[in-house]
Scaffold this motif. Structure first.
Motif, short mmCIF file in Angstrom:
data_model
loop_
_atom_site.label_atom_id
_atom_site.label_comp_id
_atom_site.label_asym_id
_atom_site.label_seq_id
_atom_site.Cartn_x
_atom_site.Cartn_y
_atom_site.Cartn_z
N ASP A 58 0.82 -1.21 0.00
CA ASP A 58 0.00 0.00 0.00
C ASP A 58 0.86 1.26 0.00
OD1 ASP A 58 0.72 0.64 2.73
OD2 ASP A 58 -0.77 -0.81 3.39
N ILE A 59 0.20 2.40 -0.10
CA ILE A 59 0.89 3.68 -0.21
C ILE A 59 1.74 3.97 1.03
CG2 ILE A 59 -1.09 5.02 0.63
CD1 ILE A 59 -0.32 7.19 -1.43
N GLY A 60 1.25 3.59 2.20
CA GLY A 60 2.00 3.83 3.43
C GLY A 60 3.28 3.01 3.51
N PHE A 61 3.30 1.85 2.88
CA PHE A 61 4.50 1.02 2.84
C PHE A 61 5.59 1.69 1.99
CE2 PHE A 61 7.11 -2.24 0.79
CZ PHE A 61 7.62 -2.91 1.90
N HIS A 62 5.20 2.21 0.84
CA HIS A 62 6.16 2.80 -0.09
C HIS A 62 6.52 4.24 0.24
CE1 HIS A 62 6.28 -0.59 -2.87
NE2 HIS A 62 5.00 -0.74 -2.59
N PHE A 63 5.55 4.98 0.80
CA PHE A 63 5.74 6.41 1.07
C PHE A 63 5.26 6.72 2.48
CE2 PHE A 63 4.19 5.77 -3.38
CZ PHE A 63 5.42 5.87 -4.01
N PRO A 64 5.96 6.23 3.51
CA PRO A 64 5.47 6.35 4.89
C PRO A 64 5.39 7.79 5.39
CG PRO A 64 7.72 5.50 4.85
CD PRO A 64 7.26 5.56 3.43
N ASP A 65 4.34 8.04 6.18
CA ASP A 65 4.16 9.39 6.74
C ASP A 65 5.10 9.65 7.91
OD1 ASP A 65 2.96 7.97 8.78
OD2 ASP A 65 0.98 8.85 8.51
N THR A 66 5.96 8.70 8.19
CA THR A 66 6.98 8.90 9.22
C THR A 66 8.31 9.37 8.61
OG1 THR A 66 7.55 6.55 9.03
CG2 THR A 66 5.98 7.18 10.77
N SER A 67 8.35 9.45 7.27
CA SER A 67 9.57 9.84 6.58
C SER A 67 9.54 11.31 6.21
CB SER A 67 9.75 8.99 5.32
OG SER A 67 10.81 9.50 4.53
N SER A 68 10.61 12.02 6.52
CA SER A 68 10.70 13.44 6.15
C SER A 68 10.80 13.61 4.63
CB SER A 68 11.89 14.10 6.84
OG SER A 68 13.09 13.46 6.46
N ASP A 69 11.16 12.54 3.91
CA ASP A 69 11.24 12.59 2.45
C ASP A 69 9.89 12.93 1.82
OD1 ASP A 69 13.90 11.86 2.62
OD2 ASP A 69 13.54 9.77 2.07
N PHE A 70 8.83 12.60 2.51
CA PHE A 70 7.49 12.79 1.94
C PHE A 70 6.70 13.91 2.61
CE2 PHE A 70 8.70 8.28 1.53
CZ PHE A 70 8.99 8.32 0.17
N LYS A 71 7.35 14.66 3.51
CA LYS A 71 6.69 15.78 4.18
C LYS A 71 6.33 16.85 3.14
CE LYS A 71 5.33 18.23 7.72
NZ LYS A 71 3.97 18.00 8.17
N ASN A 72 5.04 17.18 3.06
CA ASN A 72 4.51 18.19 2.14
C ASN A 72 4.75 17.88 0.66
OD1 ASN A 72 3.54 19.82 4.29
ND2 ASN A 72 5.59 20.64 4.58
#
Length: 159
Positions: A58-72
């Protein structure tokens, strides 16, 4: 030819003072989505449907909301990466059918622009992406304008 279907769902809280991104475009409204990324529920639902159909979690596995890489992050970037993940596995998009549940603002006039933006990102024909909008007749968190939800069903194929 092997075909698969996938289903995606996403929901975000709406709050005053937040930006409102939906279907890859920015809406003007008093509220926007509270999220780690830009909160584009339509794109997130499509990503989940594509990933699920291709058995890539799922999306959370590939782009976790715990990663600063995906912030905003712009969710169109996540969608582009998702399409690459499924094409690397040998799949192509057949069609997508999506529904947005939102009480306000009314988005019917914006749907053609969303279709154009998202079909360009995914490099699919405009005719292969259906986007619909509905309200919940003032019921639940969507009806009270506390949140927004999106659903997506996809068909993918492997030659």
């Amino acid at each position: 030819m092997k075909i698969r279907v996938g289903f995606g769902y996403d929901v975000h809280q709406l709050a005053e003072g937040e930006e409102f991104w939906l279907g890859g475009i920015q809406l003007t409204h008093s509220k926007g989505c509270v999220a780690h990324s830009d909160g584009d529920v339509l794109i997130h639902a499509i990503c989940d449907a594509l990933l699920g159909a291709s058995n890539l979690r799922d999306i959370g596995f590939h782009f976790p909301d715990t990663s600063s890489d995906f912030k905003n992050i712009d969710s169109k970037i996540l969608l582009k990466k998702t399409v690459k993940l499924i094409t690397d596995k040998g799949f192509s998009i057949g069609n997508i059918d999506a529904t947005i549940a939102l009480q306000q603002p009314k988005i019917k006039p914006l749907i053609p622009e969303m279709q154009k933006v998202l079909s360009d990102v995914m490099e699919i024909d405009l005719e292969d992406l259906a986007i619909k909008a509905t309200t919940t007749e003032k019921l639940g968190f969507v009806g009270t304008e506390d949140g927004i939800a999106a659903y997506a069903t996809v068909l993918i194929q492997k030659l």
